[in-house]
Design an enzyme around this catalytic site. Structure first.
Site, mmCIF file in Angstrom:
data_model
loop_
_atom_site.group_PDB
_atom_site.id
_atom_site.type_symbol
_atom_site.label_atom_id
_atom_site.label_comp_id
_atom_site.label_asym_id
_atom_site.label_seq_id
_atom_site.Cartn_x
_atom_site.Cartn_y
_atom_site.Cartn_z
ATOM 1 N N GLY A 626 0.844 -1.194 0.000
ATOM 2 C CA GLY A 626 0.000 0.000 0.000
ATOM 3 C C GLY A 626 0.869 1.230 0.000
ATOM 4 O O GLY A 626 2.071 1.160 0.263
ATOM 5 N N GLY A 628 0.596 5.855 0.324
ATOM 6 C CA GLY A 628 -0.231 7.038 0.516
ATOM 7 C C GLY A 628 0.656 8.245 0.642
ATOM 8 O O GLY A 628 1.854 8.170 0.337
ATOM 9 N N GLY A 629 0.080 9.341 1.085
ATOM 10 C CA GLY A 629 0.819 10.590 1.179
ATOM 11 C C GLY A 629 2.043 10.479 2.068
ATOM 12 O O GLY A 629 3.082 11.063 1.792
ATOM 13 N N TYR A 630 1.961 9.683 3.107
ATOM 14 C CA TYR A 630 3.019 9.579 4.101
ATOM 15 C C TYR A 630 4.171 8.726 3.613
ATOM 16 O O TYR A 630 5.265 8.804 4.124
ATOM 17 C CB TYR A 630 2.452 8.932 5.361
ATOM 18 C CG TYR A 630 1.722 7.669 5.002
ATOM 19 C CD1 TYR A 630 0.356 7.709 4.723
ATOM 20 C CD2 TYR A 630 2.394 6.465 4.852
ATOM 21 C CE1 TYR A 630 -0.308 6.574 4.302
ATOM 22 C CE2 TYR A 630 1.737 5.344 4.439
ATOM 23 C CZ TYR A 630 0.397 5.403 4.170
ATOM 24 O OH TYR A 630 -0.249 4.295 3.740
ATOM 25 N N GLY A 631 3.912 7.811 2.693
ATOM 26 C CA GLY A 631 4.956 6.877 2.267
ATOM 27 C C GLY A 631 4.359 5.540 1.895
ATOM 28 O O GLY A 631 3.223 5.470 1.419
ATOM 29 N N LYS A 632 5.127 4.474 2.098
ATOM 30 C CA LYS A 632 4.680 3.172 1.625
ATOM 31 C C LYS A 632 4.468 2.187 2.774
ATOM 32 O O LYS A 632 5.072 2.314 3.840
ATOM 33 C CB LYS A 632 5.721 2.588 0.673
ATOM 34 C CG LYS A 632 5.905 3.434 -0.580
ATOM 35 C CD LYS A 632 6.648 2.656 -1.649
ATOM 36 C CE LYS A 632 6.609 3.379 -2.986
ATOM 37 N NZ LYS A 632 7.232 4.724 -2.958
ATOM 38 N N VAL A 633 3.643 1.184 2.522
ATOM 39 C CA VAL A 633 3.442 0.114 3.492
ATOM 40 C C VAL A 633 3.976 -1.184 2.898
ATOM 41 O O VAL A 633 3.671 -1.518 1.754
ATOM 42 C CB VAL A 633 1.951 -0.073 3.839
ATOM 43 C CG1 VAL A 633 1.794 -1.144 4.896
ATOM 44 C CG2 VAL A 633 1.348 1.232 4.312
ATOM 45 N N ASP A 744 -10.030 9.941 8.931
ATOM 46 C CA ASP A 744 -9.909 9.483 7.549
ATOM 47 C C ASP A 744 -10.527 8.088 7.384
ATOM 48 O O ASP A 744 -9.920 7.197 6.811
ATOM 49 C CB ASP A 744 -8.440 9.484 7.123
ATOM 50 C CG ASP A 744 -8.298 9.460 5.597
ATOM 51 O OD1 ASP A 744 -9.282 9.795 4.906
ATOM 52 O OD2 ASP A 744 -7.206 9.104 5.109
#
Ligand code: NAG
Ligand code: NAG
Ligand code: NAG
Ligand code: NAG
Length: 943
Positions: A626, A628-633, A744
């Site tokens: 995954g 998102g704005g923060y980075g990756k999972v 969110d």
């Protein structure tokens, strides 16, 4: 001072002394209170703030300190053991038979310096057994069997010099059996230990010769079903105390040493399923031997050895061992209960004489026997299939014997036929009650005759008297389904007396009496007990609500509480200081000047950058699950073999040290089955990473579109997902401390596990609801288009009701399986429109997900739609609170279950007032729960 006043003073002082005696040590209270919020299914009577004084179930205290914690068989669910290691006076810990405890045993377990008994039988503990276990110097009983521990047996166990019982069997332990080296003692140092149970693991290498010495007190050496190789060390013969030796199902080779076969006290010897060779061992000196199994080895051809006539023998199993020649008739003595000699080359005439036991079982299939002396009128269970005597249409009973009748155990009762209610069973004393049931396994046994009632009555009476001497309310016990496989096992039904069911503490104590082996039992070796989860705890639905301090508590008590809280704070501060000296967070400050003290974490681990790098194969692309704005999972497999989701912040979205600390402190306090929990974090080399439990089945969105997993979400499953996620959000709003607004919520932040349990994820944007903000937080608007509360957007004032709005959108997605904004249309508008074209109540069906099938079968649909619409009311004040949403979904599920195929009346209104109660009543869904809706929610009290 007047006399009266003095008296008064004396009384006050006396009262305070009493109160002090009853108030539990604040550190212990804090630990247990944290467990209460992190674990599920703890006893509902864990209420208030005085576990010792108000005698919480499963807890015993000495001088205001918790010394005993027994939660066996209570159905406890958790992923971590919380702060139990801080219960520093704990002596007895038994969490057995909680399959849903999927925790690791943290190194901090070493803090339990007073522990004498640790029993974790039949849970789902995983990961390695920490080396630090060797610091629990007072341990006498260590039962870690029947879990999923991995890695080696820590050599440090060799320092537990007072250990009497060591059971590590049925795990996934590997490596060598550890013995002393120059630097540290190994298992050979355990000269007081009577039990080594290491069976059913993946241990390899030889059985070390050095393991044995003549100062040992070992009586049971049980290592069957591993991958041990090499020879049996002759030094085993120096342990004269041995009674049970189980070396079967390994890869042992060579001759059986004569030293082993001269042990006088061994009564059960298992050497089967190895590659042993040389002559058939001579057991004639083993004067206590009753059960011997040497089947399936590679011994030299041999006649039946003379020791078969040993008086003590009840059972001889030598299948596939190259025996030949005639069977002498003098081996058939009355004591012999079982003779298993199939797949040998025995020949000639079989003569069983006249003094054999009527229950004797003899298996001689696949031999060369040509005749049978007692051709008719014999009375034993004999099988001669695949011998010459049975060829060519022979008709003897012994040629078509098949398996003997299965034994039945103890006759369960002699009662007149009665039908008991659900969950009730007729006890041997003819009462309908709810028994606690499970299976007891015996590592060994000296007999084989499962038709001889003596063995059952002995077990029954021994257990009964053990229960009674521990003041347990047990009425009777029945024993059924005796089965002989790797271990002898019986089904036990244990019936309550006095009441129709057992309390939690009774079940727990029964479990601990058996697994702690608080009895001595003839004919049987050591045992363990795995239960079936108990059906019928009183008040089964446990609440884990906040602490309510009663108004009746006197002022002096409150003063005392404050005083102890201050002491506690000072203590905690000292503890934190101390902790810094020997814990990984010590490096915390090196990273940044403004980071302050190390984070205060509950059960959350610190992970090194290197470990996470290994876990994700250097953050490789194929491990990304995954972003998102923060980075990756990333999906990552830690060294322990466990899989996690690792969220790695990108350069642009790194937080300040202080914020990162606040976030992990917050997340580490969040423990709920419907909220993804934090396992650890990494703060090193300029990286900020969060390690979460890994949820295997993807997001709700994936599952609604295409059915990514191939598992279609039907109506019931969607209701369950709605309930789970509502529970998760309600927890954040109403039970987390401080409360948390998610900010969110959306279908990609709701994850499904392999059983389709839903969990709310990703609090990257979460905000605490501090006191000062009085219920709302003014902040930069953040969230995801389509889910965002319009009121929040306009006013910039965030409240819990903004999450309710987003949750309403998720409910609409569950109905329609469409994204909130789809082909330029907004889901809320569409659903309202569909209904507003009233006169045609079927309107809603034009937007329903077609894969839900026929709407007639969707019980509770009306109320579900109304609930969703009430959540997306324009004004936050008109929306229900999450707790109310949970209740309503529970009602809807009841309806769906009840009215599986009753068509529900159609009636919708988009003019909802937002009060769940109001909107439910005018409509036809018949089960309504008006009383619960008008009641104040318990959670209000905890604020
Ligand atoms: C070991 O047991 C003995 C005898 O019960 C006792 O005196 C001693 O204190 C124990 N040792 C430890 C470390 O607890
Ligand atoms: C039985 O087997 C033994 C050894 O294999 C052999 O010496 C003997 O003659 C056989 N006896 C009969 C009756 O076949
Ligand atoms: C065989 O044993 C059973 C019970 O063990 C008994 O009922 C039966 O009478 C016996 N038969 C003979 C022929 O001894
Ligand atoms: C049953 O077992 C007991 C204990 O070993 C023994 O004394 C008794 O003789 C046995 N009874 C029968 C019928 O074999």
């Amino acid at each position: 001072m007047s006399r009266r006043r003095i008296r008064l003073w004396v009384m006050i002082c006396f009262c305070q002394v009493m109160v002090i005696a009853a108030v539990t040590d604040p550190n212990d209270v804090a630990v247990l209170t944290a467990l209460k919020s992190g674990w599920q299914n703890l006893p509902p009577d864990w209420k208030g703030s005085d576990p010792c004084g108000s005698r919480w179930e499963g807890i015993n205290c000495t001088e205001s300190r918790v010394t005993t914690l027994v939660l066996a068989g209570m159905g406890v669910k958790t992923m971590d053991i919380g702060d139990i290691p801080s219960l520093s006076m704990l002596q007895y810990l038994d969490l057995s038979n909680n399959k849903e405890i999927k925790a690791i045993l943290p190194p901090s377990i070493e803090k339990l310096k007073n522990l004498t008994t640790l029993i974790l039988v039949g849970c789902s503990f995983r990961g390695p057994i920490p080396d630090s276990i060797g610091s629990l110097k007072k341990l006498v009983f260590l039962g870690l069997n029947n879990n999923s521990f991995t890695g080696p047996i820590p050599r440090s166990i060799g320092s537990l010099t007072n250990l009497s019982w060591l059971d590590l069997s049925d795990n996934q332990l590997s490596g060598l059996i550890p013995i002393s080296n120059e630097t540290a003692p190994g298992l050979d140092n355990l000269v007081k230990t009577k039990h080594f149970h290491l069976a059913d693991n993946q241990l390899s290498g030889p059985i070390p010769s050095q393991l044995f010495n003549s100062s040992m007190s070992l009586i049971h050496f049980i290592v069957n079903n591993n991958q041990l190789s090499g020879r049996i060390p002759p030094l085993i013969g120096s342990v004269q105390t041995l009674e049970v030796v189980r070396l079967d199902s390994n890869s042992l080779t060579g001759k059986v040493p004569q030293e082993l076969t001269s042990l006088k006290s061994v009564s059960e010897l298992y050497l089967s399923n190895n590659i042993l060779n040389g002559p058939v061992p001579d057991l004639s000196e083993m004067s206590s031997l009753s059960y011997v199994d040497m089947s399936n080895n590679s011994f030299n051809n041999s006649d039946i050895p003379a020791w078969f006539t040993l008086l003590s023998l009840t059972s001889v199993l030598m299948e596939m061992t190259q025996l030949q020649g005639e069977i002498p008739s003098d081996i058939f003595r009355p004591q012999l209960e079982r003779l298993m000699l199939s797949n040998n080359d025995l020949n000639g005439t079989l003569d069983v004489g006249s003094s054999y036991n009527g229950d004797l079982i003899v298996d001689l299939t696949n031999n060369s026997i040509t005749s049978f002396k007692q051709n008719s009128g014999y009375n034993l269970s004999l099988n001669l299939e695949n011998n010459p005597i049975c060829e060519g249409g022979a008709t003897g009973r012994y040629c078509a014997a098949g398996k003997p009748n299965p034994p039945t155990g103890l006759p369960s009762n002699n009662c007149p036929p009665v039908r008991c209610g659900s969950n009730k069973v007729l006890s041997p004393n003819c009462k309908c009650t709810s028994p606690y049931t499970g299976t007891i396994f015996f590592f060994s046994h000296s007999f084989s005759n499962l038709d001889n009632l003596t063995y059952y009555t002995t077990l029954r009476d021994t257990l009964l008297s053990a229960f009674r001497s521990n003041q347990l309310p047990v009425d009777s016990i029945s024993i059924s389904n005796p089965t002989l496989s790797e271990y002898l096992q019986y089904k036990l039904h244990i019936f309550p007396s006095g009441q129709d069911y057992f309390t939690r503490s009774a079940v727990s104590s029964i479990g601990t009496v058996i697994n702690r082996q608080l009895f001595s039992l003839p004919y049987y070796g050591p045992s363990f007990f795995l239960d079936d989860s108990y059906c019928c705890f009183p008040g089964k639905k446990s609440s884990n609500r906040g602490i309510i301090i009663g108004t009746a508590v006197g002022g002096s008590v409150i003063l005392l509480l404050i005083a102890s809280a201050i002491t506690y704070a000072v203590y905690k501060k000292r503890q934190a200081k101390k902790a810094k000296e020997n814990n990984p967070f010590a490096s915390w400050q090196l990273n940044s000047n403004d980071a302050g003290d190390a984070p205060q974490l509950k059960g959350t681990r610190w992970c090194s950058f290197e470990e996470l790098k290994r876990a994700t194969n250097r953050f490789s692309e194929e491990n990304i699950i995954g972003s998102g704005g923060y980075g990756k999972v990333y999906k990552g497999t830690l060294d322990s073999g466990l899989v996690f989701a690792i969220k790695r912040a990108e350069q642009g979205s790194l937080q300040g040290a202080q914020e990162f600390k606040t976030e992990i402190e917050l997340l580490s306090r969040i423990h709920h089955k419907n909220v993804v929990s934090l396992f650890g974090f990494c703060y090193e080399q300029g990286e900020q990473m969060l390690v979460y439990e890994y949820i295997s089945n993807g997001t709700l969105k994936d599952n609604l579109s295409a059915g990514m997993t191939g598992m279609k979400l039907n109506w019931m499953k969607r209701l369950k997902v709605a309930l789970d996620s509502a529970n998760g959000v309600a927890y954040l709003h109403e039970l987390a401390n401080p409360p948390i607004i998610h900010r969110d919520l959306k279908s990609t932040n709701i994850l499904l596990d392999q059983h389709l349990n839903a969990k709310v994820a990703d609090f990257g944007l979460s905000k605490l609801l501090g006191d000062e903000s009085k219920g709302y937080v003014s902040t930069q608007v953040k969230g995801t288009l389509g889910y965002m509360d319009p009121e929040y957007y306009m006013t910039q004032q965030l409240t819990e009701k903004s999450d309710v709005y987003s949750f309403g959108i998720v409910l609409l997605e569950l109905l329609t399986a469409r994204p909130p904004i789809y082909k330029g249309k907004y889901i809320v508008r569409e659903v309202k429109d569909a209904i507003d074209k009233s006169g045609d109540p079927n309107g809603i069906y034009t937007v329903l997900d077609p894969s839900l099938g026929s709407f007639q079968t969707l019980g509770g649909l009306t109320r579900f739609v109304n609930l969703a619409l009430s959540c997306v009311q324009d004004s936050g004040a008109d929306r229900p609170r999450m707790g109310e949403v949970v209740r309503e979904i529970e009602n809807i599920i009841d309806l769906a279950v009840l009215s599986k195929d009753v068509k529900s009346p159609l009636s919708f209104s988009s003019q909802n007032t937002g009060k769940v109660g109001d909107m439910c009543h005018p409509y036809g869904d018949s089960v309504s729960d008006a009383s619960s809706l008008s009641m104040p929610f318990e959670t209000e009290l905890s604020r």
